[in-house]
Design a protein around this motif. Structure first.
Motif, PDB file in Angstrom:
ATOM      1  N   ASP A 210       0.667  -1.225   0.300  1.00 56.58           N
ATOM      2  CA  ASP A 210       0.173   0.087   0.082  1.00 56.58           C
ATOM      3  C   ASP A 210       0.886   1.255   0.047  1.00 56.58           C
ATOM      4  OD1 ASP A 210      -2.228  -1.185  -0.379  1.00 56.58           O
ATOM      5  OD2 ASP A 210      -3.192  -0.961   1.993  1.00 56.58           O
ATOM      6  N   GLY A 211       1.805   1.372  -0.885  1.00 57.97           N
ATOM      7  CA  GLY A 211       2.773   2.515  -0.910  1.00 57.97           C
ATOM      8  C   GLY A 211       3.742   2.606  -0.128  1.00 57.97           C
ATOM      9  N   ARG A 212       3.927   1.667   0.865  1.00 63.84           N
ATOM     10  CA  ARG A 212       5.106   1.701   1.737  1.00 63.84           C
ATOM     11  C   ARG A 212       6.214   0.463   1.473  1.00 63.84           C
ATOM     12  NH1 ARG A 212       6.632   3.466   6.671  1.00 63.84           N
ATOM     13  NH2 ARG A 212       4.569   4.533   6.586  1.00 63.84           N
ATOM     14  N   LEU A 213       7.323   1.049   1.238  1.00 61.50           N
ATOM     15  CA  LEU A 213       8.371   0.195   1.008  1.00 61.50           C
ATOM     16  C   LEU A 213       9.037  -0.850   1.802  1.00 61.50           C
ATOM     17  CD1 LEU A 213      10.134  -1.375  -1.461  1.00 61.50           C
ATOM     18  CD2 LEU A 213      11.624   0.775  -1.289  1.00 61.50           C
ATOM     19  N   VAL A 214       8.932  -2.058   2.060  1.00 61.39           N
ATOM     20  CA  VAL A 214       9.406  -2.928   3.237  1.00 61.39           C
ATOM     21  C   VAL A 214      10.631  -3.412   2.639  1.00 61.39           C
ATOM     22  CG1 VAL A 214       8.793  -4.331   5.155  1.00 61.39           C
ATOM     23  CG2 VAL A 214       7.056  -2.616   4.289  1.00 61.39           C
ATOM     24  N   VAL A 215      11.594  -3.574   3.372  1.00 57.55           N
ATOM     25  CA  VAL A 215      12.895  -4.295   3.212  1.00 57.55           C
ATOM     26  C   VAL A 215      13.186  -5.064   4.256  1.00 57.55           C
ATOM     27  CG1 VAL A 215      15.282  -4.027   2.540  1.00 57.55           C
ATOM     28  CG2 VAL A 215      13.608  -2.420   1.538  1.00 57.55           C
ATOM     29  N   LEU A 216      13.271  -6.413   4.315  1.00 59.07           N
ATOM     30  CA  LEU A 216      13.571  -7.287   5.314  1.00 59.07           C
ATOM     31  C   LEU A 216      15.012  -7.970   4.837  1.00 59.07           C
ATOM     32  CD1 LEU A 216      10.324  -9.113   6.345  1.00 59.07           C
ATOM     33  CD2 LEU A 216      11.019  -6.839   7.318  1.00 59.07           C
ATOM     34  N   VAL A 217      15.655  -8.034   5.892  1.00 55.42           N
ATOM     35  CA  VAL A 217      17.277  -8.690   5.848  1.00 55.42           C
ATOM     36  C   VAL A 217      17.288  -9.718   7.023  1.00 55.42           C
ATOM     37  CG1 VAL A 217      19.721  -8.575   5.464  1.00 55.42           C
ATOM     38  CG2 VAL A 217      18.153  -6.785   4.800  1.00 55.42           C
ATOM     39  N   GLU A 218      17.697 -10.835   6.625  1.00 52.71           N
ATOM     40  CA  GLU A 218      17.700 -11.980   7.375  1.00 52.71           C
ATOM     41  C   GLU A 218      19.259 -12.129   7.889  1.00 52.71           C
ATOM     42  OE1 GLU A 218      17.769 -16.767   7.874  1.00 52.71           O
ATOM     43  OE2 GLU A 218      18.510 -15.757   6.389  1.00 52.71           O
ATOM     44  N   HIS A 219      19.613 -12.300   8.935  1.00 49.13           N
ATOM     45  CA  HIS A 219      20.962 -12.417   9.693  1.00 49.13           C
ATOM     46  C   HIS A 219      20.786 -13.802  10.456  1.00 49.13           C
ATOM     47  CE1 HIS A 219      23.962  -9.545   8.562  1.00 49.13           C
ATOM     48  NE2 HIS A 219      22.836  -8.543   8.422  1.00 49.13           N
ATOM     49  N   GLN A 220      21.859 -14.593  10.257  1.00 45.84           N
ATOM     50  CA  GLN A 220      22.001 -15.909  11.170  1.00 45.84           C
ATOM     51  C   GLN A 220      23.408 -15.864  11.801  1.00 45.84           C
ATOM     52  OE1 GLN A 220      21.399 -19.579   9.084  1.00 45.84           O
ATOM     53  NE2 GLN A 220      19.761 -18.563   8.070  1.00 45.84           N
ATOM     54  N   SER A 221      24.329 -14.515  11.657  1.00 46.37           N
ATOM     55  CA  SER A 221      25.448 -14.531  12.153  1.00 46.37           C
ATOM     56  C   SER A 221      25.516 -12.966  12.839  1.00 46.37           C
ATOM     57  CB  SER A 221      26.743 -14.627  11.315  1.00 46.37           C
ATOM     58  OG  SER A 221      26.568 -13.683  10.250  1.00 46.37           O
ATOM     59  N   THR A 222      26.500 -12.550  13.466  1.00 48.41           N
ATOM     60  CA  THR A 222      26.522 -11.287  13.971  1.00 48.41           C
ATOM     61  C   THR A 222      26.108 -10.150  12.918  1.00 48.41           C
ATOM     62  OG1 THR A 222      28.505 -11.775  15.221  1.00 48.41           O
ATOM     63  CG2 THR A 222      27.853  -9.483  14.980  1.00 48.41           C
ATOM     64  N   VAL A 223      25.320  -9.327  13.200  1.00 51.46           N
ATOM     65  CA  VAL A 223      24.751  -8.040  12.451  1.00 51.46           C
ATOM     66  C   VAL A 223      25.678  -7.435  11.931  1.00 51.46           C
ATOM     67  CG1 VAL A 223      23.052  -6.256  12.313  1.00 51.46           C
ATOM     68  CG2 VAL A 223      22.488  -8.412  13.456  1.00 51.46           C
TER      69      VAL A 223
ATOM     70  N   MET B 184      22.444 -11.206  21.573  1.00 51.47           N
ATOM     71  CA  MET B 184      22.194  -9.887  20.985  1.00 51.47           C
ATOM     72  C   MET B 184      21.290  -9.183  21.523  1.00 51.47           C
ATOM     73  SD  MET B 184      23.475  -9.325  17.728  1.00 51.47           S
ATOM     74  CE  MET B 184      22.451  -8.630  16.926  1.00 51.47           C
ATOM     75  N   PRO B 185      21.189  -7.803  21.573  1.00 51.17           N
ATOM     76  CA  PRO B 185      19.823  -7.168  22.106  1.00 51.17           C
ATOM     77  C   PRO B 185      18.811  -7.520  21.765  1.00 51.17           C
ATOM     78  CG  PRO B 185      21.616  -5.546  21.584  1.00 51.17           C
ATOM     79  CD  PRO B 185      21.969  -6.952  21.043  1.00 51.17           C
ATOM     80  N   CYS B 186      17.649  -7.474  22.595  1.00 55.94           N
ATOM     81  CA  CYS B 186      16.241  -7.744  22.372  1.00 55.94           C
ATOM     82  C   CYS B 186      15.888  -7.180  20.858  1.00 55.94           C
ATOM     83  CB  CYS B 186      15.303  -7.487  23.277  1.00 55.94           C
ATOM     84  SG  CYS B 186      13.769  -7.775  22.958  1.00 55.94           S
ATOM     85  N   GLU B 187      16.080  -5.683  20.951  1.00 55.19           N
ATOM     86  CA  GLU B 187      15.682  -4.913  19.678  1.00 55.19           C
ATOM     87  C   GLU B 187      16.823  -3.730  19.803  1.00 55.19           C
ATOM     88  OE1 GLU B 187      11.439  -4.275  21.218  1.00 55.19           O
ATOM     89  OE2 GLU B 187      11.433  -4.071  18.994  1.00 55.19           O
ATOM     90  N   GLN B 188      17.274  -3.230  18.735  1.00 54.72           N
ATOM     91  CA  GLN B 188      18.018  -2.138  18.500  1.00 54.72           C
ATOM     92  C   GLN B 188      17.985  -1.602  17.078  1.00 54.72           C
ATOM     93  OE1 GLN B 188      22.420  -3.072  17.762  1.00 54.72           O
ATOM     94  NE2 GLN B 188      21.939  -5.330  17.329  1.00 54.72           N
ATOM     95  N   GLU B 189      18.585  -0.352  17.128  1.00 48.88           N
ATOM     96  CA  GLU B 189      18.285   0.536  15.727  1.00 48.88           C
ATOM     97  C   GLU B 189      19.762   0.864  15.341  1.00 48.88           C
ATOM     98  OE1 GLU B 189      16.158   3.792  16.310  1.00 48.88           O
ATOM     99  OE2 GLU B 189      14.114   2.873  16.318  1.00 48.88           O
ATOM    100  N   LEU B 190      20.143   0.495  14.021  1.00 48.01           N
ATOM    101  CA  LEU B 190      21.112   1.145  13.597  1.00 48.01           C
ATOM    102  C   LEU B 190      20.935   2.194  12.721  1.00 48.01           C
ATOM    103  CD1 LEU B 190      22.509  -2.479  12.444  1.00 48.01           C
ATOM    104  CD2 LEU B 190      22.999  -1.234  14.471  1.00 48.01           C
ATOM    105  N   ARG B 191      21.735   3.258  12.969  1.00 45.64           N
ATOM    106  CA  ARG B 191      21.551   4.575  12.122  1.00 45.64           C
ATOM    107  C   ARG B 191      22.749   4.987  11.041  1.00 45.64           C
ATOM    108  NH1 ARG B 191      17.578   7.969  13.716  1.00 45.64           N
ATOM    109  NH2 ARG B 191      16.237   7.104  15.634  1.00 45.64           N
TER     110      ARG B 191
END
Length: 296
Positions: free
Chosen positions: A68-81, A129-136
């Motif tokens: 619906d007009g929003r671009l969603v990018v998902l990336v999977e990691h199985q090792s260190t981000v 890993m942290p439960c949640e985090q943001e990379l900027r």
């Protein structure tokens, strides 16, 4: 417009949440769980976005949809981000926007609207890993300021007990995480293909991704082989680089030791030829060291 590079191989993640016949539904379920939204498949317009530039060199571990007009990018990691993920996502989304905005409209006076982006890293590895985090992106700038250019990647540790509701609210993600655990536990470096087939059989017998794995046993086996070949290639290159560094360091140490021994021998007024024989240095090098010592 879609740009697909056949040199890149899809991962199971990309296929399950993108290319597969149920990829659209699976992706929407996962996005709802990650973002807390409540999109219904029958109520939204979705379009898959595939570009040449993968976030990885050998195989695709990313999947993108327009919702619906929003671009969603998902990336999977199985090792260190990777902490450079914001920059890599910037490159990635720029390529997608290039396919969305016509060239002639980029120079028009009227603003051409582009979709709002959302970036997520879905972490399903074993590292702490942290439960949640943001990379900027702004964290990579030389100076910390209120820069107007930024890109935020939300990292969700989907194996963390605190985030268990994410998996519980998305059955396909929960099954995928369990399948990855089975693959890791049954993996054999000596017989990789047979170990992958064994993992698939075990998962199907336990009702994990049973429909998907039953339909795509061969494809999933090949995707896992490609992924583990990539991981092995990286590991071998790292080992070779380490060994090469050790060898260079050893040679450098031996050379430095020979020079010091030659200087000491010259200080004792030993003949140049004898110093060369003792240290293994060329006569020209010994003569150079002798000249330097006389010039001091």
């Amino acid at each position: 417009m879609r740009f697909i590079n056949r040199k890149y191989k899809d991962s199971v993640f990309t296929d399950l949440f993108g290319s597969d016949r149920d990829g659209k539904k699976n992706f929407l379920d996962l996005y709802n769980a990650l973002s807390g939204s409540d999109y219904k498949l029958e109520d939204v317009t979705m379009e898959r976005k595939v570009i040449e530039q993968s976030l990885y060199k050998t195989y695709n571990n990313d999947v993108s949809w327009m919702i619906d007009g929003r671009l969603v990018v998902l990336v999977e990691h199985q090792s260190t981000v990777n902490n450079n993920m914001p920059f890599r996502c910037l490159e990635y989304v720029t390529r997608i926007y290039e396919t969305i905005v016509p060239i002639d409209r980029r120079y028009a006076q009227k603003v051409y609207k582009i979709p709002n982006p959302d970036f997520y890293v879905v972490y399903v590895g074993k590292d702490s890993m942290p439960c949640e985090q943001e990379l900027r992106l702004s964290d990579a700038f030389y100076e910390k300021d209120s820069s107007r250019l930024d890109l935020v990647v939300k990292v969700k540790n989907c194996t963390d007990p605190k985030l268990l509701p994410i998996a519980k609210n998305c059955a396909i993600l929960e099954e995928y995480c369990r399948f990855i655990e089975i693959v890791e536990s049954t993996y054999s470096r000596r017989f990789p293909r047979s170990s992958f087939k064994k993992a698939i059989e075990k998962a199907v017998s336990e009702g994990i991704l049973s429909d998907y794995l039953s339909r795509k046993t061969r494809e999933v086996t090949n995707m896992l082989c490609a992924k583990y070949d990539y991981k092995m290639d990286i590991a071998v290159k790292q080992e070779e680089a380490f060994e090469d560094g050790m060898e260079k360091g050893l040679k450098k140490g031996i050379a430095q030791n020979a020079v010091e021994n030659a200087k000491n021998a010259l200080a004792l007024n030993l003949p140049v030829e004898q110093v060369s024989q003792i240290t293994g240095l060329p006569i020209e090098e010994v003569l150079r060291l002798q000249t330097e010592s006389h010039g001091r």
